[in-house]
Motif scaffolding. Structure first.
Motif, PDB file in Angstrom:
ATOM      1  N   GLN A  96       0.933  -1.120   0.671  1.00 37.48           N
ATOM      2  CA  GLN A  96      -0.147  -0.397  -0.007  1.00 37.48           C
ATOM      3  C   GLN A  96       1.361   1.525   0.175  1.00 37.48           C
ATOM      4  O   GLN A  96       1.839   1.032   0.617  1.00 37.48           O
ATOM      5  N   GLY A  97      -0.120   2.537  -0.399  1.00 32.69           N
ATOM      6  CA  GLY A  97       0.889   3.373  -0.217  1.00 32.69           C
ATOM      7  C   GLY A  97       0.206   4.265  -1.075  1.00 32.69           C
ATOM      8  O   GLY A  97      -0.721   4.526  -1.911  1.00 32.69           O
ATOM      9  N   ALA A  98       0.539   6.098  -1.551  1.00 32.78           N
ATOM     10  CA  ALA A  98      -0.102   6.651  -2.339  1.00 32.78           C
ATOM     11  C   ALA A  98       1.433   6.972  -3.679  1.00 32.78           C
ATOM     12  O   ALA A  98       2.377   7.289  -3.778  1.00 32.78           O
ATOM     13  N   ALA A 135       3.851   4.321   3.702  1.00 36.66           N
ATOM     14  CA  ALA A 135       3.131   4.803   5.470  1.00 36.66           C
ATOM     15  C   ALA A 135       4.691   5.056   6.410  1.00 36.66           C
ATOM     16  O   ALA A 135       4.719   5.481   6.828  1.00 36.66           O
ATOM     17  N   ASP A 136       5.337   4.038   5.551  1.00 41.37           N
ATOM     18  CA  ASP A 136       6.985   4.713   6.723  1.00 41.37           C
ATOM     19  C   ASP A 136       7.587   5.911   5.845  1.00 41.37           C
ATOM     20  O   ASP A 136       8.823   6.539   6.851  1.00 41.37           O
ATOM     21  N   ASP A 157      -3.486   9.745  -5.214  1.00 42.83           N
ATOM     22  CA  ASP A 157      -4.526   8.493  -4.816  1.00 42.83           C
ATOM     23  C   ASP A 157      -3.678   7.383  -4.008  1.00 42.83           C
ATOM     24  O   ASP A 157      -2.608   6.484  -3.505  1.00 42.83           O
ATOM     25  N   ASN A 158      -4.707   6.623  -2.508  1.00 45.61           N
ATOM     26  CA  ASN A 158      -3.802   5.958  -1.739  1.00 45.61           C
ATOM     27  C   ASN A 158      -4.606   4.425  -2.413  1.00 45.61           C
ATOM     28  O   ASN A 158      -5.160   4.074  -2.604  1.00 45.61           O
ATOM     29  N   VAL A 159      -3.558   4.045  -2.526  1.00 44.80           N
ATOM     30  CA  VAL A 159      -3.993   2.370  -3.240  1.00 44.80           C
ATOM     31  C   VAL A 159      -3.140   1.282  -2.886  1.00 44.80           C
ATOM     32  O   VAL A 159      -2.729   1.314  -1.987  1.00 44.80           O
ATOM     33  N   GLN A 160      -3.845   0.246  -3.353  1.00 45.97           N
ATOM     34  CA  GLN A 160      -3.420  -1.342  -3.062  1.00 45.97           C
ATOM     35  C   GLN A 160      -2.764  -2.144  -3.936  1.00 45.97           C
ATOM     36  O   GLN A 160      -3.742  -1.736  -5.370  1.00 45.97           O
ATOM     37  N   THR A 171       0.057  -6.424 -11.071  1.00 44.03           N
ATOM     38  CA  THR A 171      -1.339  -6.942 -12.163  1.00 44.03           C
ATOM     39  C   THR A 171      -2.314  -6.081 -11.048  1.00 44.03           C
ATOM     40  O   THR A 171      -3.485  -5.736 -12.334  1.00 44.03           O
ATOM     41  N   LYS A 172      -2.691  -5.244 -10.015  1.00 42.22           N
ATOM     42  CA  LYS A 172      -3.987  -4.835  -9.438  1.00 42.22           C
ATOM     43  C   LYS A 172      -3.503  -3.557  -8.929  1.00 42.22           C
ATOM     44  O   LYS A 172      -2.878  -3.608  -8.400  1.00 42.22           O
ATOM     45  N   ILE A 173      -4.174  -1.914  -9.096  1.00 45.45           N
ATOM     46  CA  ILE A 173      -4.111  -1.169  -8.524  1.00 45.45           C
ATOM     47  C   ILE A 173      -5.732  -0.872  -8.388  1.00 45.45           C
ATOM     48  O   ILE A 173      -6.529  -0.740  -8.993  1.00 45.45           O
ATOM     49  N   GLU A 174      -5.572  -0.734  -7.379  1.00 47.19           N
ATOM     50  CA  GLU A 174      -7.188  -0.462  -6.509  1.00 47.19           C
ATOM     51  C   GLU A 174      -7.104   0.483  -5.287  1.00 47.19           C
ATOM     52  O   GLU A 174      -5.955   1.229  -4.507  1.00 47.19           O
ATOM     53  N   VAL A 175      -7.605   1.558  -5.261  1.00 49.65           N
ATOM     54  CA  VAL A 175      -7.682   3.150  -4.262  1.00 49.65           C
ATOM     55  C   VAL A 175      -8.375   2.701  -2.960  1.00 49.65           C
ATOM     56  O   VAL A 175      -9.877   2.205  -3.523  1.00 49.65           O
ATOM     57  N   LEU A 176      -7.997   2.868  -2.108  1.00 46.11           N
ATOM     58  CA  LEU A 176      -8.473   3.607  -1.618  1.00 46.11           C
ATOM     59  C   LEU A 176      -8.954   3.810  -0.788  1.00 46.11           C
ATOM     60  O   LEU A 176     -10.013   4.005   0.063  1.00 46.11           O
ATOM     61  N   SER A 177      -8.630   4.988  -0.907  1.00 47.56           N
ATOM     62  CA  SER A 177      -8.902   6.668  -0.663  1.00 47.56           C
ATOM     63  C   SER A 177      -8.536   7.560  -1.551  1.00 47.56           C
ATOM     64  O   SER A 177      -7.701   7.288  -1.922  1.00 47.56           O
ATOM     65  N   ARG A 178      -8.881   9.077  -1.635  1.00 49.91           N
ATOM     66  CA  ARG A 178      -8.288   9.619  -2.378  1.00 49.91           C
ATOM     67  C   ARG A 178      -8.445  10.976  -1.301  1.00 49.91           C
ATOM     68  O   ARG A 178      -9.609  11.386  -1.045  1.00 49.91           O
ATOM     69  N   GLN A 179      -7.231  11.762  -1.740  1.00 51.20           N
ATOM     70  CA  GLN A 179      -6.671  12.993  -0.685  1.00 51.20           C
ATOM     71  C   GLN A 179      -7.232  14.033  -1.878  1.00 51.20           C
ATOM     72  O   GLN A 179      -6.399  15.042  -1.885  1.00 51.20           O
TER      73      GLN A 179
END
Length: 917
Positions: free
Chosen positions: A484-486, A500-501, A536-539, A549-557
């Motif tokens: 996960q990351g932005a 996150a770190d 975008d914060n994504v997984q 292989t996949k990008i899933e948006v978890l939240s948007r800033q």
């Protein structure tokens, strides 16, 4: 011949001297006639089964696409040289002339070589035939293919006889005469044809039509018409003669009938009457069955089944399965030992011995290959012995139960830590489960020792089993993982993200990675927001090669202002002021990185975009703080219909970002499968797209999202066209860009579907958004619990599955629908599928109780005793995988005897099961 005179004889002389010499025309054919003309160069006529060179293989006709209704018959006759193409074309829809049909009939009868080319023939003046075809027409008169009195009657000579389009009734007579069935035609000449246009049938053709229909050579048209004077096309004539082959006894030179004895290394080996023929199979080889006109794949061929192969120079052009029942028997026993060339089974009197050779396959309980020496004593085994050659060769030895010792490669399907067992999927695709023992089993990955909990489903492994217990499991290739990351940077090939770190990572994008953005339909890479501070914060899902292989948006800033109204734009400061849907003013700054688009077209020119940001213009703005990430002129709203105000003639939509917009009534409403829809036809909470008019002041069309289960009626994989039907009508869908999955969500292609399948399709208005194949299960009901709402189905492969009707059930029997499981019995054969609304549809298969008469292998037909003299429904063609049985014992069709009582079950008029009583 030079220096010699040709004799010239009148056709009147021919009538009294049937062996008159014939003129061999030397025309070069072109145009429409070439498909039924002689090949430009004569092909060899010796056959593949006598060791000499066979006829040249027919090429692929570019105008006969896969799935074309007459494809099977065209390629069959083309492979036999009965019809040929011209410049790679067949022109299936062109009409056939009478002289072309005569030539084809002579080839069908293998008589074209009897033409005499050293004498001229003069026909009566009014009997016109093109020079090239004259010798063939005369030969046709000699052989009784044509009736001189009928063909030369004055009323029949008003137009050129040879170039006249062959009519359906005329071709029916030609077919029957070519088969030598004129006696049968005469016997039914006084009976009406039974077609609605019987009055239009010529009296002297009625018997031939009756005979052709009775033999299954010709069928009626829509509205129960025969259309006797209708022109016959090339595709139709090829189909007529292809069907007629089932009723003649001729052996075509390049045609071999036999049993498949081997399939390997791109070769097909046939056994027939003590000899074998080997054919190469290539990408252009066409595969069919004798019972169905649609293509099958090479993978659908099964060893030890009966086929017909038409080939050239030992290359198979056409393969047809004539009997799908494997010509084998199974011998079960207890394994004692194996010595070179011999398998020993325990028997009450000692040992039974069976010979094997290097081609015999040895497999374990899961079908994975093993060595003969790995079978342990006292294991139960099954020997598969062929029954077609007379030698009774053992072709396969399979362990059915016993001690397993093996080393294999595969993937982990599941790990059960409580039961201490692992289920593997072998390289051959089979699954097998073994247990491990703590302290004696080693789990590893390269140089690292693993715990059982470290093993992940999908990992590629090499594993060793001894005495039925896992001894080692070595992970040879890892499985996917998630991070996960932005997103800070994004290109067409890479993605950079901040974890996150605070550390930054970069990964390569895989081929077409899946993108998931909540509230966004069919998102792509371009819909993701990359920004150093507000991406975008994504997984991310990474494969074993660390490719995304996949990008899933978890939240948007980010802030989104959909349908905002422009208040002011300053080209000097590049500041844009808008009011959002609540009337609140918002100020954003456009820079060089802002994505700009107007009327759906992306632009990189701020100057071009600037003058479109006039006061009152509606725009969609995405911003990070006060920095505009994108500014696009509004063209549509995607959301949910929450209110319809009839008095004010307005509608209210709730958008994905929870924003509410109120719009005037749409000019039109688009719902798939419905015409002349109005806004009151749209239910509240429906997902919709409101497409704005050019001036943005109103809604031109409101497209309603819907889901519907449809049946595939036609399929053209080459053109990516899918014809579907439902109770309300039919339509054709273009699937080129349509996402398609199977029932488990795995991506599929149009070639994985077939006519008769059901599919669930989601629509935006009339435009398809996605397709999911519906799994069909068919077989016998073995249990029905109406109180619990469950039923159990035993399918035709022997597997059992229990279904729940908790979502509702629809039971269709003989055209009537009920909703009670209590109407089902364990005697019913059914087809089960899930409807698009989650309910279960159970269609009860129709059945007939009949008395068996005989099986005709030549036409693959099962004949039953007639219920009465007028009973014409007594011939049935079994489906390709028909299940014939008595109780739980599977039977070959040849085991059915005269006067056996049988029950036949039909799925969409295809015979799928025969139960011997």
């Amino acid at each position: 011949m030079s220096g010699q005179k040709r004799s010239k004889r009148s056709i009147h002389t021919y009538s009294s001297k049937a062996a008159a010499a014939i003129l061999a025309g030397t025309m070069v054919l072109g145009g429409a006639g070439a498909a039924f003309a002689a090949p430009a160069a004569p092909a060899a006529t010796s056959g593949a089964n006598n060791g000499s060179a066979p006829t040249a293989a027919a090429g692929i006709f570019t105008d006969v696409k896969n799935g074309f209704w007459a494809e099977k018959h065209i390629y069959k006759l083309a492979s036999q040289g009965i019809v040929v193409g011209n410049n790679g074309l067949f022109r299936p829809g062109d009409s056939v002339t009478q002289q072309e049909a005569v030539l084809m009939a002579l080839r069908f009868m293998k008589l074209q070589g009897n033409v005499q080319s050293d004498s001229d023939v003069v026909f009566p003046t009014d009997f016109k035939v093109t020079n090239y075809y004259k010798p063939y027409v005369v030969l046709a008169f000699q052989q009784g293919l044509l009736d001189k009195a009928a063909e030369m009657a004055p009323d029949n000579l008003k137009t050129s006889w040879g170039e006249r389009k062959a009519s359906r009734e005329w071709v029916a007579e030609l077919l029957i005469r070519a088969l030598g069935k004129t006696t049968e035609a005469a016997a039914v000449s006084g009976k009406p044809t039974g077609f609605a246009d019987d009055a239009k049938v010529a009296a002297n053709k009625r018997g031939y039509i009756n005979a052709a229909v009775g033999l299954g050579l010709a069928n009626g048209l829509d509205g129960n018409r025969f259309d006797p004077q209708g022109a016959v096309t090339r595709a139709q004539l090829a189909t007529f003669f292809s069907r007629a082959e089932a009723h003649n006894t001729l052996d075509y030179d390049n045609t071999v009938k036999g049993t498949i004895s081997a399939m390997q290394d791109g070769k097909l080996t046939l056994f027939n009457n003590g000899s074998t023929s080997v054919f190469n199979v290539t990408y252009s080889t066409a595969y069919f069955t004798s019972t169905v006109d649609t293509r099958i794949n090479f993978s659908d061929l099964k060893p030890y089944t009966k086929v017909t192969v038409i080939g050239a120079t030992y290359n198979a052009a056409y393969v047809e399965v004539t009997d799908p029942v494997q010509q084998v028997q199974t011998i079960e026993g207890v394994f004692a030992k194996v010595t070179p060339g011999t398998i020993w089974l325990d028997s009450p009197t000692g040992y039974d011995q069976y010979s094997y050779d290097g081609s015999t396959a040895f497999v374990d309980v899961n079908g994975a290959a093993i060595s003969a020496s790995s079978i342990t004593a006292a294991s139960k085994i099954a020997l598969l012995r062929e029954t077609f050659s007379g030698t009774g060769k053992i072709v396969k030895v399979q362990v059915t139960s016993g001690i397993v010792n093996k080393t294999a490669n595969g993937t982990i399907q599941s790990v059960d830590n409580a039961a201490k067992s692992i289920t593997f999927k072998t390289a051959e695709g089979a699954t097998e489960t073994f247990k491990w023992e703590d302290g004696t089993t080693l789990f590893s990955s390269q140089n690292a020792v693993l715990l059982p909990a470290d093993l992940k489903a999908g990992a590629a492994v090499k594993y060793t089993v001894k005495d039925n217990l896992i001894r080692t499991v070595e992970v040879t290739s890892g499985v996917e993982r998630t991070v996960q990351g932005a997103i800070t940077e994004l290109t067409n090939s890479t993605i950079v993200y901040k974890k996150a770190d605070g550390t930054r990572e970069v990964n390569l994008l895989g081929t077409s990675p899946a993108v998931i953005i909540p509230g966004v339909a069919s998102p792509g890479i371009g819909d993701l927001v990359a920004d150093a501070t507000a991406g975008d914060n994504v997984q991310l899902t990474l494969n074993s090669s660390d490719q995304v292989t996949k990008i899933e948006v978890l939240s948007r800033q980010i802030s989104q202002f959909t349908g905002a109204t422009v208040v002011d734009y300053s080209a000097k400061t590049q500041l844009l002021t808008v009011t959002d849907s609540s009337g609140k003013a918002q100020l954003v700054k456009i820079d060089a990185n802002t994505k700009l688009a107007y009327d759906g077209a992306t632009t990189t020119s701020l100057a071009n975009m600037g003058y479109r940001l006039a006061e009152g213009r509606k725009v969609d703005v995405v911003a990070a703080g006060q920095r505009a990430l994108s500014v696009e002129t509004s063209t549509k709203y995607d959301g949910t219909l929450t209110a319809v105000n009839v008095a004010n003639r307005t509608i209210t939509l709730k958008l994905a970002n929870a924003q509410q917009v109120t719009l005037p009534y749409p000019q039109s409403v688009e719902i798939f499968g419905r015409t002349s829809s109005v806004i009151t036809d749209v239910a509240l909470d429906s997902a919709v797209t409101a497409v704005l008019a050019d001036n943005q002041s109103g809604v031109s069309v409101l497209r309603v999202n819907s889901s519907m289960q449809l049946e595939i009626a036609t399929l053209d994989a080459t053109a990516n066209k899918l014809g579907v039907k439902w109770t309300g009508g039919t339509t054709v869908l273009n699937t080129y860009t349509l996402p398609m999955t199977d029932e488990s969500g795995k991506s599929i292609k149009i070639g994985d579907l077939k006519v008769g399948d059901f599919v669930n399709i989601t629509f935006n208005g009339s435009s398809p958004l996605s397709l999911q194949a519906v799994k069909l299960n068919s077989g016998q009901l073995t249990a029905v619990d109406a109180a619990a709402g469950t039923f159990t189905l035993k399918d035709y492969k022997g597997g059992a599955q229990t279904f729940s009707a908790a979502g509702g059930v629809k039971i269709i029997r003989d055209g009537s629908t009920t909703t009670s499981l209590g109407s089902l019995t364990t005697a019913d054969r059914v087809e089960v599928r899930k409807d698009s609304d989650g309910s279960t549809i159970i269609r009860v298969l129709s059945q007939q109780n009949r008395v068996f008469w005989r099986y005709e292998s030549g036409t693959n037909e099962i004949l039953v005793k007639r219920a009465s003299a007028s009973d014409s429904n007594y011939r049935f063609v079994p489906g390709p995988n028909v299940y014939i049985h008595q109780g739980d014992t599977t039977l070959p069709v040849q085991s059915l005897k005269d006067n056996d009582n049988i029950i036949m079950y039909f799925n969409n008029n295809i015979l799928v099961e025969i139960a011997k009583q």
